[in-house]
Scaffold this motif. Sequence first.
Motif, mmCIF file in Angstrom:
data_model
loop_
_atom_site.group_PDB
_atom_site.id
_atom_site.type_symbol
_atom_site.label_atom_id
_atom_site.label_comp_id
_atom_site.label_asym_id
_atom_site.label_seq_id
_atom_site.Cartn_x
_atom_site.Cartn_y
_atom_site.Cartn_z
ATOM 1 N N GLY A 136 53.843 83.573 83.849
ATOM 2 C CA GLY A 136 54.579 83.764 85.093
ATOM 3 C C GLY A 136 54.182 82.759 86.162
ATOM 4 O O GLY A 136 54.516 82.921 87.334
ATOM 5 N N VAL A 137 53.477 81.688 85.767
ATOM 6 C CA VAL A 137 53.088 80.613 86.679
ATOM 7 C C VAL A 137 53.970 79.412 86.360
ATOM 8 O O VAL A 137 54.172 79.084 85.187
ATOM 9 C CB VAL A 137 51.587 80.250 86.498
ATOM 10 N N SER A 138 54.479 78.747 87.381
ATOM 11 C CA SER A 138 55.395 77.626 87.138
ATOM 12 C C SER A 138 54.696 76.502 86.395
ATOM 13 O O SER A 138 53.494 76.265 86.577
ATOM 14 C CB SER A 138 55.972 77.102 88.455
ATOM 15 N N LYS A 139 55.469 75.797 85.570
ATOM 16 C CA LYS A 139 54.868 74.691 84.822
ATOM 17 C C LYS A 139 54.421 73.573 85.761
ATOM 18 O O LYS A 139 53.442 72.884 85.474
ATOM 19 C CB LYS A 139 55.788 74.190 83.713
ATOM 20 N N ALA A 140 55.073 73.411 86.908
ATOM 21 C CA ALA A 140 54.642 72.409 87.890
ATOM 22 C C ALA A 140 53.257 72.748 88.429
ATOM 23 O O ALA A 140 52.399 71.866 88.556
ATOM 24 C CB ALA A 140 55.651 72.316 89.032
ATOM 25 N N THR A 141 53.010 74.020 88.711
ATOM 26 C CA THR A 141 51.701 74.451 89.202
ATOM 27 C C THR A 141 50.635 74.252 88.133
ATOM 28 O O THR A 141 49.545 73.745 88.414
ATOM 29 C CB THR A 141 51.741 75.917 89.660
ATOM 30 N N ILE A 142 50.954 74.629 86.902
ATOM 31 C CA ILE A 142 49.992 74.462 85.804
ATOM 32 C C ILE A 142 49.654 72.985 85.631
ATOM 33 O O ILE A 142 48.487 72.612 85.487
ATOM 34 C CB ILE A 142 50.544 75.061 84.487
ATOM 35 N N SER A 143 50.662 72.130 85.687
ATOM 36 C CA SER A 143 50.444 70.695 85.553
ATOM 37 C C SER A 143 49.538 70.169 86.659
ATOM 38 O O SER A 143 48.605 69.390 86.407
ATOM 39 C CB SER A 143 51.790 69.957 85.575
ATOM 40 N N LYS A 144 49.757 70.602 87.899
ATOM 41 C CA LYS A 144 48.918 70.163 89.020
ATOM 42 C C LYS A 144 47.480 70.641 88.852
ATOM 43 O O LYS A 144 46.541 69.913 89.180
ATOM 44 C CB LYS A 144 49.488 70.673 90.343
ATOM 45 N N ILE A 145 47.311 71.872 88.333
ATOM 46 C CA ILE A 145 45.957 72.390 88.092
ATOM 47 C C ILE A 145 45.266 71.539 87.032
ATOM 48 O O ILE A 145 44.128 71.112 87.209
ATOM 49 C CB ILE A 145 45.996 73.873 87.658
ATOM 50 N N GLU A 146 45.958 71.277 85.934
ATOM 51 C CA GLU A 146 45.369 70.499 84.838
ATOM 52 C C GLU A 146 45.042 69.073 85.268
ATOM 53 O O GLU A 146 44.110 68.468 84.742
ATOM 54 C CB GLU A 146 46.298 70.497 83.620
ATOM 55 N N ARG A 147 45.803 68.516 86.212
ATOM 56 C CA ARG A 147 45.544 67.162 86.714
ATOM 57 C C ARG A 147 44.559 67.172 87.884
ATOM 58 O O ARG A 147 44.318 66.136 88.488
ATOM 59 C CB ARG A 147 46.853 66.486 87.124
ATOM 60 N N GLU A 148 44.043 68.357 88.212
ATOM 61 C CA GLU A 148 43.065 68.547 89.290
ATOM 62 C C GLU A 148 43.623 68.173 90.660
ATOM 63 O O GLU A 148 42.879 67.786 91.558
ATOM 64 C CB GLU A 148 41.779 67.769 89.012
ATOM 65 N N GLU A 149 44.929 68.310 90.827
ATOM 66 C CA GLU A 149 45.545 68.060 92.126
ATOM 67 C C GLU A 149 45.428 69.278 93.029
ATOM 68 O O GLU A 149 45.431 69.140 94.244
ATOM 69 C CB GLU A 149 47.019 67.684 91.955
ATOM 70 N N VAL A 150 45.353 70.458 92.424
ATOM 71 C CA VAL A 150 45.161 71.711 93.155
ATOM 72 C C VAL A 150 44.210 72.585 92.349
ATOM 73 O O VAL A 150 44.046 72.399 91.153
ATOM 74 C CB VAL A 150 46.487 72.482 93.395
ATOM 75 N N SER A 151 43.595 73.536 93.042
ATOM 76 C CA SER A 151 42.757 74.540 92.372
ATOM 77 C C SER A 151 43.475 75.872 92.456
ATOM 78 O O SER A 151 44.031 76.212 93.498
ATOM 79 C CB SER A 151 41.395 74.643 93.058
ATOM 80 N N PRO A 152 43.486 76.635 91.383
ATOM 81 C CA PRO A 152 44.241 77.889 91.369
ATOM 82 C C PRO A 152 43.587 78.997 92.179
ATOM 83 O O PRO A 152 42.368 79.053 92.294
ATOM 84 C CB PRO A 152 44.271 78.257 89.884
ATOM 85 N N THR A 153 44.421 79.870 92.718
ATOM 86 C CA THR A 153 43.924 81.075 93.381
ATOM 87 C C THR A 153 43.487 82.068 92.310
ATOM 88 O O THR A 153 43.758 81.886 91.119
ATOM 89 C CB THR A 153 45.018 81.742 94.235
ATOM 90 N N ALA A 154 42.850 83.131 92.745
ATOM 91 C CA ALA A 154 42.407 84.170 91.812
ATOM 92 C C ALA A 154 43.596 84.762 91.063
ATOM 93 O O ALA A 154 43.532 84.968 89.849
ATOM 94 C CB ALA A 154 41.661 85.266 92.560
ATOM 95 N N VAL A 155 44.690 85.033 91.766
ATOM 96 C CA VAL A 155 45.857 85.647 91.126
ATOM 97 C C VAL A 155 46.432 84.722 90.062
ATOM 98 O O VAL A 155 46.774 85.166 88.962
ATOM 99 C CB VAL A 155 46.921 86.039 92.178
ATOM 100 N N ILE A 156 46.505 83.432 90.350
ATOM 101 C CA ILE A 156 47.023 82.486 89.353
ATOM 102 C C ILE A 156 46.084 82.407 88.157
ATOM 103 O O ILE A 156 46.529 82.437 87.001
ATOM 104 C CB ILE A 156 47.270 81.100 89.984
ATOM 105 N N LEU A 157 44.769 82.341 88.402
ATOM 106 C CA LEU A 157 43.820 82.309 87.286
ATOM 107 C C LEU A 157 43.903 83.565 86.431
ATOM 108 O O LEU A 157 43.807 83.493 85.208
ATOM 109 C CB LEU A 157 42.390 82.121 87.798
ATOM 110 N N VAL A 158 44.078 84.714 87.071
ATOM 111 C CA VAL A 158 44.208 85.971 86.324
ATOM 112 C C VAL A 158 45.442 85.919 85.428
ATOM 113 O O VAL A 158 45.398 86.319 84.266
ATOM 114 C CB VAL A 158 44.266 87.176 87.289
ATOM 115 N N ARG A 159 46.551 85.415 85.963
ATOM 116 C CA ARG A 159 47.784 85.305 85.168
ATOM 117 C C ARG A 159 47.607 84.347 83.985
ATOM 118 O O ARG A 159 48.037 84.635 82.864
ATOM 119 C CB ARG A 159 48.948 84.861 86.038
ATOM 120 N N LEU A 160 46.981 83.207 84.235
ATOM 121 C CA LEU A 160 46.756 82.240 83.162
ATOM 122 C C LEU A 160 45.791 82.799 82.118
ATOM 123 O O LEU A 160 46.041 82.674 80.919
ATOM 124 C CB LEU A 160 46.226 80.923 83.740
#
Length: 188
Positions: free
Chosen positions: A35-59
């Motif tokens: 339920g996390v957008s692929k754009a957000t996942i891509s930014k996390i994997e490229r270290e452009e952003v760090s995920p919030t707790a809710v996003i990490l829980v979902r992943l």
Amino acid sequence: MAIIVDESGARIARRLRLERDMRGWSLADLGERSGVSKATISKIEREEVSPTAVILVRLAGAFDLTLGGLLLRAEGEGKRLSRAAEQAVWRDPETGYLRKQIFNRPDHPLEITQVKMPAGKRVMLPTSSYAHIRQAIWVQKGELVIIEGGERNLLKAGDCLGFGLPCEVTIANEKAVPCTYLVVLARS
């Protein structure tokens, strides 16, 4: 997104990519499962952003892991003895809460986490965060409101609540002072 207190952002990003690659999943596959957008996942994997707790829980849930399990894999193998100075600490920027992993090992069903929730903050966790686990919250200092399946519980210092069947949960500190609590969970 999040500020990683112990500089583990790069390790989390690498671990997410590794977990996804091990399963042969595309960004879209992980996005659909979490339920996390692929754009957000891509930014996390490229270290452009760090995920919030809710996003990490979902992943983590998409990988059939708890948040602690995902963080443990990112940090390396857990040891039998968890020294205070070596316990990973992570801050969620959305709430400002600090999460300290007290005990977590891949070969042990128990996880213990200490959370310091700032005054006036709340976090809503999806039902998927509670798949394959049983957990209890034990308040150490302050007061905490837990809304589980529409039922509101006020916990004061020393109170402990065992969670029921998986459902959406809101954890809130409605007071003007921080609250410290332990999360104890067992993986099934």
